[in-house]
Design a protein around this motif. Sequence first.
Motif, PDB file in Angstrom:
ATOM      1  N   UNK A   6       0.623  -0.842   0.137  1.00  0.00           N
ATOM      2  CA  UNK A   6      -0.053  -0.156   0.268  1.00  0.00           C
ATOM      3  C   UNK A   6       1.165   1.070   0.416  1.00  0.00           C
ATOM      4  N   UNK A   7       0.559   2.464  -0.275  1.00  0.00           N
ATOM      5  CA  UNK A   7       1.367   3.153  -0.479  1.00  0.00           C
ATOM      6  C   UNK A   7       1.170   3.922   0.315  1.00  0.00           C
ATOM      7  N   UNK A   8      -0.524   4.380   0.724  1.00  0.00           N
ATOM      8  CA  UNK A   8      -1.035   5.391   1.617  1.00  0.00           C
ATOM      9  C   UNK A   8      -1.329   4.810   2.491  1.00  0.00           C
ATOM     10  N   UNK A   9      -2.324   5.308   3.655  1.00  0.00           N
ATOM     11  CA  UNK A   9      -3.041   4.877   4.595  1.00  0.00           C
ATOM     12  C   UNK A   9      -4.489   4.844   4.068  1.00  0.00           C
ATOM     13  N   UNK A  10      -5.114   4.425   2.995  1.00  0.00           N
ATOM     14  CA  UNK A  10      -5.808   4.621   2.690  1.00  0.00           C
ATOM     15  C   UNK A  10      -7.135   5.325   2.841  1.00  0.00           C
ATOM     16  N   UNK A  11      -8.064   4.835   2.301  1.00  0.00           N
ATOM     17  CA  UNK A  11      -9.973   5.877   2.831  1.00  0.00           C
ATOM     18  C   UNK A  11     -10.117   6.086   4.323  1.00  0.00           C
ATOM     19  N   UNK A  12     -10.451   4.508   4.494  1.00  0.00           N
ATOM     20  CA  UNK A  12     -11.837   4.023   5.353  1.00  0.00           C
ATOM     21  C   UNK A  12     -11.096   3.118   5.920  1.00  0.00           C
ATOM     22  N   UNK A  13     -11.312   2.559   6.853  1.00  0.00           N
ATOM     23  CA  UNK A  13     -10.944   1.306   8.069  1.00  0.00           C
ATOM     24  C   UNK A  13     -12.054   0.177   8.073  1.00  0.00           C
ATOM     25  N   UNK A  14     -11.565  -0.963   7.847  1.00  0.00           N
ATOM     26  CA  UNK A  14     -12.668  -2.040   8.092  1.00  0.00           C
ATOM     27  C   UNK A  14     -12.568  -2.289   9.636  1.00  0.00           C
ATOM     28  N   UNK A  15     -11.521  -2.360   9.949  1.00  0.00           N
ATOM     29  CA  UNK A  15     -11.525  -3.062  11.871  1.00  0.00           C
ATOM     30  C   UNK A  15     -10.994  -1.745  12.685  1.00  0.00           C
ATOM     31  N   UNK A  16     -11.641  -2.002  13.918  1.00  0.00           N
ATOM     32  CA  UNK A  16     -11.141  -0.666  14.925  1.00  0.00           C
ATOM     33  C   UNK A  16     -11.270  -1.640  16.117  1.00  0.00           C
ATOM     34  N   UNK A  17      -9.554  -0.592  16.684  1.00  0.00           N
ATOM     35  CA  UNK A  17      -9.181  -1.313  18.987  1.00  0.00           C
ATOM     36  C   UNK A  17      -9.770  -0.245  18.871  1.00  0.00           C
ATOM     37  N   UNK A  18     -10.486  -0.143  20.105  1.00  0.00           N
ATOM     38  CA  UNK A  18     -11.417   0.630  20.271  1.00  0.00           C
ATOM     39  C   UNK A  18     -10.582   0.869  22.203  1.00  0.00           C
ATOM     40  N   UNK A  19      -9.759   0.857  22.002  1.00  0.00           N
ATOM     41  CA  UNK A  19      -8.385   1.534  24.107  1.00  0.00           C
ATOM     42  C   UNK A  19      -9.652   2.239  24.394  1.00  0.00           C
ATOM     43  N   UNK A  20     -10.056   3.558  24.373  1.00  0.00           N
ATOM     44  CA  UNK A  20     -10.505   4.227  25.322  1.00  0.00           C
ATOM     45  C   UNK A  20     -12.338   4.589  24.311  1.00  0.00           C
ATOM     46  N   UNK A  21     -13.025   5.110  25.234  1.00  0.00           N
ATOM     47  CA  UNK A  21     -14.882   5.626  25.269  1.00  0.00           C
ATOM     48  C   UNK A  21     -14.329   6.305  23.587  1.00  0.00           C
ATOM     49  N   UNK A  22     -13.230   7.297  24.224  1.00  0.00           N
ATOM     50  CA  UNK A  22     -13.616   8.460  22.651  1.00  0.00           C
ATOM     51  C   UNK A  22     -13.284   8.047  22.173  1.00  0.00           C
ATOM     52  N   UNK A  23     -12.339   6.909  21.398  1.00  0.00           N
ATOM     53  CA  UNK A  23     -12.358   6.295  20.641  1.00  0.00           C
ATOM     54  C   UNK A  23     -13.312   5.886  19.330  1.00  0.00           C
ATOM     55  N   UNK A  24     -14.390   4.647  20.476  1.00  0.00           N
ATOM     56  CA  UNK A  24     -15.316   4.274  20.188  1.00  0.00           C
ATOM     57  C   UNK A  24     -16.512   5.043  19.875  1.00  0.00           C
ATOM     58  N   UNK A  25     -16.480   6.566  20.486  1.00  0.00           N
ATOM     59  CA  UNK A  25     -17.123   7.649  19.668  1.00  0.00           C
ATOM     60  C   UNK A  25     -17.012   8.024  19.247  1.00  0.00           C
ATOM     61  N   UNK A  26     -16.013   7.741  18.524  1.00  0.00           N
ATOM     62  CA  UNK A  26     -15.382   9.016  16.649  1.00  0.00           C
ATOM     63  C   UNK A  26     -15.627   7.866  16.076  1.00  0.00           C
ATOM     64  N   UNK A  27     -14.803   6.850  15.530  1.00  0.00           N
ATOM     65  CA  UNK A  27     -15.138   5.685  15.265  1.00  0.00           C
ATOM     66  C   UNK A  27     -15.660   4.805  14.246  1.00  0.00           C
ATOM     67  N   UNK A  28     -16.798   4.527  15.698  1.00  0.00           N
ATOM     68  CA  UNK A  28     -17.320   3.308  15.437  1.00  0.00           C
ATOM     69  C   UNK A  28     -18.129   3.830  14.102  1.00  0.00           C
ATOM     70  N   UNK A  29     -18.752   4.985  13.769  1.00  0.00           N
ATOM     71  CA  UNK A  29     -19.328   5.339  12.832  1.00  0.00           C
ATOM     72  C   UNK A  29     -19.253   5.281  11.475  1.00  0.00           C
ATOM     73  N   UNK A  30     -17.970   5.377  11.352  1.00  0.00           N
ATOM     74  CA  UNK A  30     -16.425   5.503  10.363  1.00  0.00           C
ATOM     75  C   UNK A  30     -16.396   3.929   9.565  1.00  0.00           C
ATOM     76  N   UNK A  31     -16.644   3.230  10.171  1.00  0.00           N
ATOM     77  CA  UNK A  31     -16.818   1.607   9.906  1.00  0.00           C
ATOM     78  C   UNK A  31     -17.958   0.917   8.658  1.00  0.00           C
ATOM     79  N   UNK A  32     -17.593   0.165   7.601  1.00  0.00           N
ATOM     80  CA  UNK A  32     -18.621   0.288   6.668  1.00  0.00           C
ATOM     81  C   UNK A  32     -19.392  -1.297   6.911  1.00  0.00           C
ATOM     82  N   UNK A  33     -20.443  -1.733   6.147  1.00  0.00           N
ATOM     83  CA  UNK A  33     -20.796  -3.012   6.535  1.00  0.00           C
ATOM     84  C   UNK A  33     -19.514  -4.143   6.756  1.00  0.00           C
ATOM     85  N   UNK A  34     -19.624  -5.112   7.567  1.00  0.00           N
ATOM     86  CA  UNK A  34     -18.201  -6.069   6.565  1.00  0.00           C
ATOM     87  C   UNK A  34     -17.913  -5.503   8.351  1.00  0.00           C
TER      88      UNK A  34
END
Lengths: 296, 610
Positions: free
Chosen positions: B61-89
């Motif tokens: 990969x030549x860059x960090x891409x457009x979106x995430x497939x998986x999220x590892x949330x180490x705190x509540x803030x991360x969960x709140x911010x990034x959970x909505x970014x996940x796509x189906x699957x």
Amino acid sequence: MAMTIAVSKEAKHYKSEITPDWCPGCGDYGVLTVLQRACAELNIPNHEILLVSGIGCSSNIPGFFKSYGVHSLHGRALPVATGAKLANHSMTVIAAGGDGDGYGIGQGHFIHAMRRNIDLTYIVMNNEIYGLTTGQTSPTSETNMKTKSTPFGNLEGQLNPLALAIAAGCGFVARGFSGDINHLKTLYMEAIKYPGFALVDVFSPCVTFNKQNTFGWFKERVYKLEDVNHDASQLHSAMEKTLEWGAKIPIGIFYKNPNPRVSLDRLDSTLSGKPLAYQSIGVSKEIRKKLIEEYV
Amino acid sequence: MKNELTIGIGGAAGDGVASAGNTLAQSMARLGLYVYAYNSYQSVIRGGHSYLRLRISAQKPLNHGNQINGLVALNQDTLNRHLPELLAGGICIYNNDKLKPEKAPPGVQLCPLPIYELAGSTALPVMQNTVAIGALIQLMGLEFQALESVFQNVFAKKPQVVAINVSAAKAGFDYALKHFKPFSEKLYKTNNRLALVTGNELLGMGAAVAGCKFYVAYPMSPASGVLHWMAPHAKELGICVRQVEDEISVINMAIGAAHMGVRSICATSGGGFALMTEALGMAGIIETPVVAINVMRGGPSTGLPTKTEQADLNQAIGASQGDYPRIIMAPISISDCFVSVQEAFNFAEQFQCPVIILSELLLSEGNETVNVEFLEQEIKIERGELITPENSTMGKTYLRYLDTPSGVSPRAIPGTPDHLYVSATDEHDEDGVIISDVYTDPVIRKKMADKRARKMQGILQKISKPSLEGSNEAEVTIIGWGSTWGVIKEAAEQLTQEGIKTNHLHFKYLVPFHVKEVLDILKKSKKTVIVEMNQSGQFARHLSAETGFRAHAHIRKYDGEPYEPKHIINGIKQILSQGKEIVEVLSTEPGWRTPHPPGPGVFTQAARIN
Ligand SMILES: Cc1ncc(C[n+]2csc(CCOP(=O)(O)OP(=O)(O)O)c2C)c(N)n1
Ligand code: SF4
Ligand SMILES: [Mg+2]
């Protein structure tokens, strides 16, 4: 400059083909002559000397001295000399320049070079004025002195470079006078031989722009520390002597650390062998492999 | 998706985001999977939001891409911010004992981990990271062994720590197998031998293999990584490494050492580089080969110490008074940092002039997997015409600044018998004698200035010409420089696939400039768009100053966050459909933003890393 003579024993062997362009009577002539004599007496081959200066009348000195030289930037003689010494510790590296160069624009490097303690000799031609720029005040100008930039008198205090040097950890602190050539030569020789950073501040009058601190002014005031049995191995009495200024002003060796700190160029293990400059470069296949392996 | 997964790991700074990311990235590298990691962090050691995105694939990969497939949330803030970014699957892993997710987007699998149960109730808080990475590896369909070997490597001196981590990770791994569905996209291990490195590490390593013997620095983010590579390697490699009082001292020492014949280099960021500029001119006139790296961060002034930008081009071009030959190059990728620094030394010594490397935070602190074979490739060390005590011939007249057709004069290093000279920053003649004060001589002045300037022609022949990537017949030509190569390349390919034929002209060498070759390309281009990471279009002005060419449109970003392919794709589409001349891109996703002013506690233990 072509041809050098392999073994030099006379001052003339350290004269370049260029005639100094200092004003007639400038104190810097004495400084140059004495440096040539000191190197001759120490019998240092010309090609093993690097003379580094900054910018100023005094900093023109490398052009008149027969050795390798760098006539660098205003205030930067010490870092250039430091880099050079670390790159080739087999050379005798001498830094030289003016009071503006070393104690004004270059003061940060001055303090840290002494703290860092690299085996350099630093000669400051202190005329208490900015000569090359035609006579403005310097950090070593006396308070109330009238100069081009202080026509109503200098409102600021006068820097005491020798006290500063002792405070910054300099192991060899001396002051000479360009009007006393034989005395100055001893200081240079001692400074060059000292195995660490050595400062020689020299009263080197500017006959054109400093009408206050003239040869006569200094002659009336200077006395030699050795004539009063000053013990240069004592830090506290050395510091006390640096504070003397007025009717009587001491010259000579103020402080010479009897147990010199090991200089940085001797402490750094990468400099324990052949000078960096003479080593072959590049890494072996094995070392390259090892470097990569750290990330695999 | 093409056999790749992008994983986000987020937490408060101090939660161990970086070490969790490293563990994951190293495991991937050991499985022969390529990783590109981007760390978006704040300038505080503790607190703030720290977010790492790792793009993982069997193709590099030549860059960090457009979106995430998986999220590892180490705190509540991360969960709140990034959970909505996940796509189906998508999959979201979090500590069920502490964190409560809001509603997951449709098709996203929540994977709560009972950390106390799996790691033991007395485990350190960071063990949640280990359990989570174990679970993640399982869901990615990969072997546990790679993760285990990473722990063995990282904690080589502490076997108990290895055991604790391995058992926690295994608990996560096994738990995930029983309770969650893996990603539908599976990753497979490959036989690639990969090293996981940052651009700063490669600048250090590249300098070392190029024979660098002197490194001097004053700490400044994001360049300090080079110092942190050099310092521990100094002894073994025989490199003299010094930290000194300021950047003025840094560059003057580097020049002092280089003057003596040692390959010497220094790295800083924009503010430090500003302090170095007078001395770069000195290197120009005394013709000393020195390499100065400016790892760019957001400016002006203290600016954005932990954010990326390409806004120091003007500064590099304008560094120091007067005209003097110099080379300015901008590495186009993390791996290119390794090559660039080796080239820089060769150019500096062959042409006896300063070389400025414009790296960038994005390259310097991001992690990338690089093929081991790439790092093993040797680039020949070329020192130019050097006279040393070993090879010197005595008795001949030597002129340090001899006027030659190439402008390059043979360089005797001090210490060589019979070649004495003084190098002066005042204008001087061929013998080094100054002509500035008393003997001013217009003829000599012009001759010496011309001699130095001639080197630029030789340099131009040595550096490779920019060339088009992609089809010659394209509707759009994207023009970029430095770090944006990978993201532009992907965007151009994607656009072409979507039916908008796009090619790409990228610049690594900025000074000197291949005017004719570049004009030949650009004259044939239909719609030219310059993509750069600054506000005013510094490269656009440089291109037009060199060639007179003005691009049709511009995409710019200067919010601190790097481009993603989608930004460029959308920008091109807006330019084509709406006739826009400038598209300014802004990252508005919550993942890149920290609430302002910071909440209580965030700065309580703050330590600035400016
Ligand atoms: C960066 C910079 N600032 C200012 C100058 C101008 N300048 C040249 S020499 C000098 C002062 C010289 O005084 P000093 O160092 O005491 O040397 P002197 O001429 O007295 O021997 C100044 C200010 C310069 N060359 N570079
Ligand atoms: S101006 Fe002063 S310091 Fe400069 S050469 Fe003349 S007398 Fe010496
Ligand atoms: Mg002076």
